[in-house]
Each structure stands twice: as C-alpha cells, then as structure tokens.
Write a protein that holds these residues in place. Structure first.
Motif, PDB file in Angstrom:
ATOM      1  N   ARG A 168       0.693  -1.197  -0.254  1.00 14.81           N
ATOM      2  CA  ARG A 168      -0.228  -0.252   0.064  1.00 14.81           C
ATOM      3  C   ARG A 168       0.618   1.032  -0.446  1.00 14.81           C
ATOM      4  NH1 ARG A 168      -5.544   0.749   0.766  1.00 14.81           N
ATOM      5  NH2 ARG A 168      -5.620   2.816   1.244  1.00 14.81           N
ATOM      6  N   ARG A 179      -0.730  -7.812  12.527  1.00 13.76           N
ATOM      7  CA  ARG A 179      -1.737  -8.157  12.225  1.00 13.76           C
ATOM      8  C   ARG A 179      -3.685  -8.372  13.064  1.00 13.76           C
ATOM      9  NH1 ARG A 179      -0.663 -11.655   8.063  1.00 13.76           N
ATOM     10  NH2 ARG A 179       1.623 -12.152   7.473  1.00 13.76           N
ATOM     11  N   GLY A 184      -5.267  -9.968   8.756  1.00 17.19           N
ATOM     12  CA  GLY A 184      -4.726  -8.940   7.705  1.00 17.19           C
ATOM     13  C   GLY A 184      -3.838  -7.837   8.279  1.00 17.19           C
ATOM     14  N   GLY A 197      -5.578  -0.523   7.948  1.00 21.03           N
ATOM     15  CA  GLY A 197      -5.464  -1.633   7.514  1.00 21.03           C
ATOM     16  C   GLY A 197      -5.565  -1.436   5.920  1.00 21.03           C
ATOM     17  N   LEU A 198      -4.260  -2.345   5.994  1.00 15.28           N
ATOM     18  CA  LEU A 198      -4.243  -2.062   3.954  1.00 15.28           C
ATOM     19  C   LEU A 198      -5.456  -2.406   3.238  1.00 15.28           C
ATOM     20  CD1 LEU A 198      -0.739  -3.440   3.991  1.00 15.28           C
ATOM     21  CD2 LEU A 198      -1.295  -2.052   4.381  1.00 15.28           C
ATOM     22  N   ASP A 199      -6.070  -3.120   3.411  1.00 14.48           N
ATOM     23  CA  ASP A 199      -6.857  -3.168   2.550  1.00 14.48           C
ATOM     24  C   ASP A 199      -7.729  -1.989   2.216  1.00 14.48           C
ATOM     25  OD1 ASP A 199      -8.597  -2.732   4.890  1.00 14.48           O
ATOM     26  OD2 ASP A 199      -9.605  -4.706   4.749  1.00 14.48           O
ATOM     27  N   GLY A 200      -7.489  -0.967   3.378  1.00 14.79           N
ATOM     28  CA  GLY A 200      -8.167   0.896   2.990  1.00 14.79           C
ATOM     29  C   GLY A 200      -9.203   0.332   3.738  1.00 14.79           C
ATOM     30  N   VAL A 201      -9.720  -0.127   4.912  1.00 17.74           N
ATOM     31  CA  VAL A 201     -10.380   0.083   6.119  1.00 17.74           C
ATOM     32  C   VAL A 201     -10.233   0.462   6.955  1.00 17.74           C
ATOM     33  CG1 VAL A 201     -12.352  -0.988   7.220  1.00 17.74           C
ATOM     34  CG2 VAL A 201     -12.591  -2.152   5.284  1.00 17.74           C
ATOM     35  N   ARG A 203      -9.715   0.836  10.615  1.00 16.12           N
ATOM     36  CA  ARG A 203     -10.215  -0.038  11.754  1.00 16.12           C
ATOM     37  C   ARG A 203     -10.611   0.713  13.137  1.00 16.12           C
ATOM     38  NH1 ARG A 203      -8.560  -5.058  10.086  1.00 16.12           N
ATOM     39  NH2 ARG A 203      -8.463  -4.656   7.611  1.00 16.12           N
TER      40      ARG A 203
END
Length: 347
Positions: A168, A179, A184, A197-201, A203
């Motif tokens: 990212r 993690r 994740g 999160g590296l998924d863009g969410v 937390r």
C-alpha cells in the motif's frame, strides 16, 4: 483575518474515562538505555532493544542490557520471525536480517528508494513487510507531519532474493504494522490518529495522540503514542496563512508541533505557561510533549491507558510490547525502558 481551510474534524476521543490522565508511566520501574527506540521478543524469550547503532538483549527485568549486535547506522525498527530470524531496520532505509545468534544472513536487499524503515513484520521466513514513513533521518517527523498533507509513506513486502512489492502506498506518515485477529495487516498513521487496514478499511480512528507502533497483546493490542494531541495544534490547522508563515520563517525545531523531549525553554511556543506555577510544573500545564500508551481490546477499542503528564518526563513512547508477563514500553523522552507491570487488557 487568517484564511481558513475546511479540514476534517479533529479526533473525537478525549483524555477521560479509560483514557483519563494517570501516573502509570511515571510510577513504572525503569532501566536507563542510551537512545532506545524499538522492541522485539527473541525466539528464546529474551528482550531485544534498539540503542543507537546497537541492538541490546535482556534476559530478565532488572539486569543490565548486554550487546547483541552492532550496526553501521542507527537502528529504527526490530522484528522477529517465528523461526527466530531478526529483521533490523536502519536509518536511511537500510536493512539487516540476522539469525538467532546475531549472524548476518545473505540477501534481503531493500529497494534503494526506501526513505526510512520505522517498523517491520515477518510475513513468512522468506518475506518481510517494511513500513516506510517517508521522512528521512535528518527530518523531525513530529515537527513536520502535523503540517504536511503529502501522503508519502508506504508498506513494502521484501523477499530474501530482493523482490519488492508495494502492499500500500499513499499513507500519511505510517509508524507501525501488525496483524489483526483475521490475519489482515493494520498500519498506524501518526498524524491521522487512526489504525488503517491495508485493504483501505479504517479499523479505529480518533485517537487522542500521535501514534507510534501498534503491537498484539493477548486478545488485544498495545498502541504507543509519541505525544498527545494538542487543542492549539488542532485549531491552527484551520489557519493556513499563519501556518504558511511559520513554515517559511521559522526552523522546524521551533514550530508549534508535538515534541519528544519534555524540556522547557523560552524559545518554544506556549511553554512559559508550563514552566512554573507556584514553583512547580503542574500536570495539567500546556505541554507539547507527553507520555501515553493505550491498551486496546480485540476490536481495537481503548480499554486502559498509561500516562506521563506535563510534570513528568517519560514522554514520547515509541514502542510497547508484552514480555515475560509484563508490559514493557520505551520512553525516548527519558531514554528508559519502562515496566508497567502484569500484562492485561483492561483497567
């Protein structure tokens, strides 16, 4: 009249409830260490501590830390793999990977364009995730990051053969990586006051501090904070003309920004309000340095905290991990390892 910039609202969490000020950091047992910064737990249970250009090791609390490795540059990050390998981030973007005995391992050449590795995490025995905050060794991150919009940080996965993949980019001064419960990857952003999160969410957001590293602890997490968020700084983010003049005419060391060192000086803005009142510094006095560790539950919600207030000196906590049943933290402001007592999540 100063020009105003429409920015996102300041963080919502305040220093009350489980985040209420206390003296846990100032009451903690301590071991003096020269220029401490990062922590990790070795495979054999020893504590690894960065100290300038060295890595020290500690077998049990109360002993004198012993030398473990000497590096060619200041150590900026530490991580240990399940198999016992130790990754050591270096100022200037360098990386050294060693076995459990401290011997250097071949390979692991990081990309030449890495600016500064501030944290790392083994994804496997043959792959490491590196956190690059985007600020060089000669730049004061705490002074600059609150006033810069550029998102130049990133997380890069590096394999032993030198292969690199950006997991990212466009992160705003990332400082830590861990993690989550689902496996994740979650990064802490210093100025944005959030765990992303590296998924863009997102937390969790709105923390009342400038975030350092985030570490797993039992069923929760430990979040180190380099300073608390100051209302004056949050207000001045709307005053673009004032900030532009400050950045153009004043050395960054004297900007209205959080700081790592609790020293007082007439050269620093607002600090005369904290210098003396009836002969002493009051805990609630204005101060741009602060010590703060936040304990989080599995959902990354704060459940407890440890503080060193304006009248303390154990400020700028860069790392905190569980070790031998206790919580160990690094105060760079006082150059100490701190033992906060038995590991737990909750008050």
């Amino acid at each position: 009249m100063f020009a105003r910039l429409n920015r996102k609202p300041p963080p919502a969490m305040t220093l009350e409830g489980v985040l209420g000020p206390n003296g846990r950091l100032d009451r903690a047992d301590a071991i003096a260490v020269d220029a401490p910064g990062a922590l990790a737990c070795a495979e054999d249970g020893r504590l690894l501590v960065s100290s300038g250009c060295r890595v020290l090791t500690l077998a049990r609390w109360g002993e004198t830390p012993a030398p473990w490795a000497e590096l060619p540059a200041p150590v900026t990050a530490l991580a240990v793999s399940p198999g016992g390998r130790v990754a050591i981030g270096l100022a200037g973007g360098g990386l050294s990977v060693r076995d459990a005995a401290g011997r250097s391992l071949l390979g692991w050449a990081p990309p030449v364009d890495l600016v500064s590795i501030v944290d790392c995490l083994f994804l496997s025995e043959e792959e490491i995730a590196l956190v690059d905050c985007g600020y060089g060794a000669g730049q004061d991150v705490l002074s600059r990051a609150p006033w810069e919009e550029a998102a130049r940080g990133r997380v890069v996965a590096l394999t032993r053969d030198g292969g690199a993949t950006t997991l990212r980019a466009d992160l705003h001064c990332p400082m830590g990586l861990c993690r989550d419960a689902e496996g994740g990857l979650v990064v802490s952003e210093l100025e944005r006051a959030r765990l992303l999160g590296l998924d863009g969410v997102v937390r969790r957001a709105g923390f009342p501090g400038y975030l350092g590293r985030v570490r797993p602890m039992g069923t929760g997490y430990l979040l180190a904070c380099l300073a608390r968020r100051d209302p004056l700084i949050e207000f001045l983010k709307t005053e673009t003309a004032f900030i532009a003049e400050m950045k153009a005419t004043i050395d960054p060391h004297y900007w209205i920004s959080p700081r790592a060192n609790p020293e007082f000086s007439h050269d620093f803005p607002i600090e005369l309000g904290a210098t003396r009142l009836f002969g002493e510094v009051k805990p609630w006095a204005p101060s741009f340095s602060y010590g703060l560790v936040i304990e989080l539950d599995a959902a990354m919600m704060p459940v407890a905290s440890a503080h060193s207030r304006a009248n303390g000196y154990r400020h700028a906590v860069t790392d905190a991990i569980p070790w031998n049943g206790d919580l160990i933290a690094v105060s760079t402001g006082s150059a100490e390892l701190l033992n906060l007592g038995p590991e737990k999540v909750g008050p």
